[in-house]
Design an enzyme around this catalytic site. Structure first.
Site, PDB file in Angstrom:
ATOM      1  N   LYS A 171      55.733 -22.988  40.591  1.00 27.85           N
ATOM      2  CA  LYS A 171      54.770 -22.060  41.188  1.00 27.85           C
ATOM      3  C   LYS A 171      53.370 -22.336  40.634  1.00 27.85           C
ATOM      4  O   LYS A 171      52.739 -23.322  41.018  1.00 27.85           O
ATOM      5  CB  LYS A 171      55.207 -20.613  40.934  1.00 27.85           C
TER       6      LYS A 171
ATOM      7  N   ARG B 175      62.853  -9.996  51.669  1.00 27.91           N
ATOM      8  CA  ARG B 175      62.900  -9.509  50.286  1.00 27.91           C
ATOM      9  C   ARG B 175      63.207  -8.025  50.354  1.00 27.91           C
ATOM     10  O   ARG B 175      62.317  -7.176  50.313  1.00 27.91           O
ATOM     11  CB  ARG B 175      61.566  -9.733  49.550  1.00 27.91           C
TER      12      ARG B 175
ATOM     13  N   PHE C  73      64.050  -9.689  39.181  1.00 27.22           N
ATOM     14  CA  PHE C  73      63.968 -10.840  40.062  1.00 27.22           C
ATOM     15  C   PHE C  73      65.397 -11.359  40.244  1.00 27.22           C
ATOM     16  O   PHE C  73      66.205 -11.313  39.322  1.00 27.22           O
ATOM     17  CB  PHE C  73      63.035 -11.945  39.541  1.00 27.22           C
ATOM     18  N   THR C  74      65.673 -11.889  41.439  1.00 30.85           N
ATOM     19  CA  THR C  74      67.052 -12.222  41.821  1.00 30.85           C
ATOM     20  C   THR C  74      67.782 -13.091  40.782  1.00 30.85           C
ATOM     21  O   THR C  74      68.813 -12.692  40.243  1.00 30.85           O
ATOM     22  CB  THR C  74      67.048 -12.926  43.190  1.00 30.85           C
TER      23      THR C  74
ATOM     24  N   ASP D 198      58.237 -13.687  31.868  1.00 30.45           N
ATOM     25  CA  ASP D 198      58.453 -14.597  32.995  1.00 30.45           C
ATOM     26  C   ASP D 198      57.061 -15.047  33.443  1.00 30.45           C
ATOM     27  O   ASP D 198      56.345 -14.309  34.122  1.00 30.45           O
ATOM     28  CB  ASP D 198      59.210 -13.886  34.127  1.00 30.45           C
TER      29      ASP D 198
ATOM     30  N   TYR E  74      65.079 -42.322  27.988  1.00 30.61           N
ATOM     31  CA  TYR E  74      66.043 -41.214  27.916  1.00 30.61           C
ATOM     32  C   TYR E  74      65.596 -40.198  26.867  1.00 30.61           C
ATOM     33  O   TYR E  74      65.701 -38.991  27.070  1.00 30.61           O
ATOM     34  CB  TYR E  74      67.448 -41.735  27.566  1.00 30.61           C
TER      35      TYR E  74
ATOM     36  N   PHE F 155      71.297 -13.869  49.698  1.00 32.57           N
ATOM     37  CA  PHE F 155      70.215 -14.133  50.654  1.00 32.57           C
ATOM     38  C   PHE F 155      70.058 -15.623  50.952  1.00 32.57           C
ATOM     39  O   PHE F 155      69.585 -15.993  52.029  1.00 32.57           O
ATOM     40  CB  PHE F 155      68.883 -13.568  50.140  1.00 32.57           C
TER      41      PHE F 155
HETATM   42  N1  PM9 Z   1      61.190 -17.793  42.814  1.00 33.19           N
HETATM   43  C1  PM9 Z   1      60.556 -17.676  45.079  1.00 33.19           C
HETATM   44  O1  PM9 Z   1      60.594 -18.137  46.218  1.00 33.19           O
HETATM   45  C2  PM9 Z   1      62.300 -19.356  44.418  1.00 33.19           C
HETATM   46  C3  PM9 Z   1      63.709 -18.939  44.416  1.00 33.19           C
HETATM   47  S1  PM9 Z   1      64.141 -17.390  45.082  1.00 33.19           S
HETATM   48  C4  PM9 Z   1      63.829 -17.554  46.704  1.00 33.19           C
HETATM   49  O2  PM9 Z   1      59.827 -16.709  44.768  1.00 33.19           O
HETATM   50  C5  PM9 Z   1      60.377 -15.729  39.254  1.00 33.19           C
HETATM   51  C6  PM9 Z   1      59.372 -14.647  39.130  1.00 33.19           C
HETATM   52  C7  PM9 Z   1      60.512 -16.442  40.409  1.00 33.19           C
HETATM   53  C8  PM9 Z   1      61.507 -17.467  40.492  1.00 33.19           C
HETATM   54  C9  PM9 Z   1      61.745 -18.178  41.682  1.00 33.19           C
HETATM   55  C10 PM9 Z   1      62.299 -17.719  39.355  1.00 33.19           C
HETATM   56  C11 PM9 Z   1      63.356 -18.772  39.370  1.00 33.19           C
HETATM   57  C12 PM9 Z   1      62.115 -16.987  38.229  1.00 33.19           C
HETATM   58  N2  PM9 Z   1      61.162 -16.005  38.190  1.00 33.19           N
HETATM   59  O3  PM9 Z   1      63.417 -21.071  41.442  1.00 33.19           O
HETATM   60  O4  PM9 Z   1      64.753 -21.471  39.432  1.00 33.19           O
HETATM   61  O5  PM9 Z   1      59.719 -16.159  41.440  1.00 33.19           O
HETATM   62  O6  PM9 Z   1      62.487 -22.398  39.549  1.00 33.19           O
HETATM   63  O7  PM9 Z   1      62.775 -19.998  39.295  1.00 33.19           O
HETATM   64  C13 PM9 Z   1      61.350 -18.264  44.050  1.00 33.19           C
HETATM   65  P1  PM9 Z   1      63.415 -21.315  39.985  1.00 33.19           P
END
Ligand code: PM9
Length: 462
Positions: A262, A386, A128-129, A219, A76, A453
């Protein structure tokens, strides 16, 4: 090799395990698309042939990463894998303190809550979303300070992720530096088409940040891809390694949020990393409320081990060259057929320009959403909208934002698909292009309040 004879590159790995794909008929996919409300997020993955929805958590881990999974220390507290991850972050990304989170948005949530006060302004090189939503939920307003070229799909600017200093200065003069908690800088800007920021631009931003005492939060989700573009497009970096460039980018910033799903090629995970001890202490305290103890923050020990290894693999030149090369390959195939895509091709995806692809569909009838659905029905390839759906509504007017970029993203998971998969993907899209006049727009039948979306449902108009 004979002198002067050109050899093409190939993937720097061979395949040890395979996951069979299901082939389906057009009629079957038509039914699936209707059931999913024409939203590719709502399709079952078993009904998808080639899945280019996202590169997030979908990459193939290496044998070393899978071996790391077996070394998971599932204590843990104080798991040895956490310390390996901490070492990797310090070694490759330069940041001193790390707080693990379940994925990128967990880090965004904590950082935004700590750093943003009500009615602060957060400038960034395009939204970014999830990032923007967390900034807004913390009371901030996102301000786009990316160069204009980033909003023009046909501009071939080599660094469309660059900051426009006139826009940044306008904001500072208008609201004052004390209303700007940080500048949010993404490497390889996702919504712009995976477009990089140059080192020269980042260095200039560093000077601005020191002059006005405004930190830079990075980011870092696709920092290695950005480093590759710096190496091949900025002359003074041509002899530097990807690892050196990644380190230098990070050193020019004060902290980062990272979706480790990623670049570092893990299926789940993320972190927040900073150099400021005070912010770290606050983040470490907050992570226990929302994610988990500060030495796992939502990840299992095995996930942290795979991540530590993945970070190291992400900065290998052969890997990143093949990764970006595959994106270029698909983009070129589409360009050869006159299909409108965002230029130049980016690091993680080819983006179709749905405005030009479907000029007969008004943006409030969601051409990119309709195109993504049609590509799936035609070919079994899953892509993602997008554009107007992703950007959402202006909270003041209630109107759709109607962004300049109305795109469909064909996102390539890392180390997953072959060149032949790229060929059939291109063939499917070419078929759709030939029948494009028949594609109809969409209207909402269900519109969620946040990040619409992901879960929205549509029906065809007419
Ligand atoms: N990006 C992508 O598919 C997954 C979720 S939105 C469809 O591109 C950036 C630049 C990203 C991102 C996620 C996140 C969020 C932050 N910054 O999905 O929470 O491209 O791990 O990260 C997606 P998490």
């Amino acid at each position: 090799m004979q002198k002067g004879k050109k050899r093409s590159w190939a993937e720097p790995f061979k395949i040890k395990m395979v996951e069979p794909l299901k082939m389906t008929t057009r009629e079957y996919r038509q039914k699936c698309a209707e059931e999913a409300g024409y939203n590719t997020f709502l399709l079952k993955s078993a009904d998808v042939y080639i899945d280019l929805l996202t590169d997030s958590g979908t990459s193939a881990m290496s044998d070393r990463q899978w071996a790391g999974i077996m070394l998971g220390d599932e204590a843990y507290a104080g798991s040895r894998n956490f310390y390996n991850l901490e070492d990797a972050v310090r070694k490759f990304y330069s940041y001193k303190y790390i707080v693990p989170t379940h994925q990128g948005r967990g880090a965004e949530h904590i950082l935004s809550t700590i750093m943003i006060k009500k009615d602060d302004y957060v400038p960034g090189n395009m939204y970014f979303t999830t990032t923007r939503l967390h900034q807004e939920l913390a009371g901030g307003h996102f301000i786009d300070v990316i160069i204009d070229e980033a909003h023009d799909p046909n501009s071939e600017h080599p660094f469309k992720g660059n900051v426009d200093f006139d826009k940044l200065e306008d904001l500072r003069k208008k609201v004052g530096a004390d209303k700007i908690p940080y500048v949010c800088i993404a490497t390889c800007v996702n919504m712009a088409g995976g477009q990089p920021i140059s080192m020269a631009n980042l260095k200039k931003l560093r000077e601005w940040s020191k002059e006005h005492n405004v930190p830079i939060i990075h980011d870092a989700t696709r920092v290695a891809e950005n480093a590759y573009f710096i190496k091949v497009r900025e002359d003074e970096y041509k002899d530097k390694s990807i690892a050196e460039i990644v380190y230098e980018i990070c050193s020019l910033t004060d902290g980062c949020t990272m979706s480790a799903k990623k670049d570092p090629m893990v299926n789940i995970g993320g972190f927040l990393a900073v150099n400021d001890k005070e912010i770290f202490d606050k983040a470490r305290n907050m992570v226990v409320i929302y994610e988990g103890l500060h030495t796992y923050g939502g990840m299992a020990g095995r996930d942290m081990e795979a991540l530590a290894i993945g970070i190291e693999e992400s900065v290998q030149y052969d890997h990143i060259r093949a990764r970006v090369g595959q994106v270029e390959y698909l983009g070129q195939k589409l360009l050869d057929e006159g299909i409108p895509i965002v230029m130049p091709t980016g690091g993680h995806a080819v983006f179709l320009n749905a405005r030009e692809f479907l000029p007969h569909i008004d943006q409030d009838q969601f051409p990119a959403q309709a195109l993504a659905a049609e590509i799936y029905i035609e070919s079994g390839v899953r892509s993602m909208e997008r554009g107007n759906v992703s950007k959402g509504r202006n909270p003041e007017t209630g109107e759709n934002y109607r962004p300049a970029l109305e795109l469909v993203r064909l996102t390539l998971p890392r180390r997953v698909y072959t060149q032949a998969h790229m060929d059939v993907t291109a063939e499917g899209i070419i078929d759709v292009y030939e029948k494009r006049e028949n594609i109809k727009g969409l209207k909402f039948v269900y519109e969620p309040e946040y990040l619409r979306f992901f879960q929205a449902r549509f029906e065809k108009i007419g």
